[in-house]
Write an enzyme that holds these catalytic residues in place. Sequence first.
Site, PDB file in Angstrom:
ATOM      1  N   HIS A 195       0.825  -1.206   0.000  1.00 26.27           N
ATOM      2  CA  HIS A 195       0.000   0.000   0.000  1.00 26.27           C
ATOM      3  C   HIS A 195       0.864   1.263   0.000  1.00 26.27           C
ATOM      4  O   HIS A 195       0.646   2.176  -0.802  1.00 26.27           O
ATOM      5  CB  HIS A 195      -0.908  -0.028   1.243  1.00 26.27           C
ATOM      6  N   GLU A 196       1.854   1.308   0.892  1.00 29.26           N
ATOM      7  CA  GLU A 196       2.696   2.507   0.985  1.00 29.26           C
ATOM      8  C   GLU A 196       3.590   2.676  -0.244  1.00 29.26           C
ATOM      9  O   GLU A 196       3.772   3.784  -0.739  1.00 29.26           O
ATOM     10  CB  GLU A 196       3.519   2.490   2.275  1.00 29.26           C
ATOM     11  N   HIS A 223       1.647   4.127  -3.061  1.00 30.23           N
ATOM     12  CA  HIS A 223       1.480   5.587  -3.001  1.00 30.23           C
ATOM     13  C   HIS A 223       2.614   6.286  -3.747  1.00 30.23           C
ATOM     14  O   HIS A 223       2.388   7.227  -4.508  1.00 30.23           O
ATOM     15  CB  HIS A 223       1.453   6.074  -1.550  1.00 30.23           C
TER      16      HIS A 223
END
Length: 168
Positions: A70-71, A74
């Site tokens: 997820h990070e 980004h």
Amino acid sequence: MTRDDIVAKVAEIWGHACKTFILKHEKMPEVAFFSKSAVAGKAWYQLHKVEFNEILALENSDTFETTIGHEVAHLVTNQLYPNAKQHHGPEFRHVMQTLGYDSRTYHTYDVASVTTKRVKTRYEYVCNSCGKDYQIAGPTHKKMQAIGGYQCKCGSAIHFTGKETKFV
């Protein structure tokens, strides 16, 4: 997951992203750790950096890889779509799915071990003329002490009584 496991997984996911997408910044992001928050991870676009909650990583080793993905997603999304209007919008979900991760926005980890209830303090002030009581929060109290106080709505000065109340 340990710190080393997380760094290795970031490298693996970043490498996969660089092969899958055309990224202008191919250097692996910096990886950092924190422990005082219910947030599982953070991405810093300008710093090309990801941070992870070390306690949640250790307690949720079996599912923390999604947070890492997820990070990293980004950072990838920011490079591919710098003008995207939403941090978790369609562009982000596309990157997550392309990298092979569920594009959910929030984790469901038990955060009891990383959240603490903060004790709040209110300082009691009273008006010299009308007797009105004021309960003042810490930052304002400090300011009032520095400048010598504030005025009541009636126009008279208010002063600190020396009493404070603490609560959760």
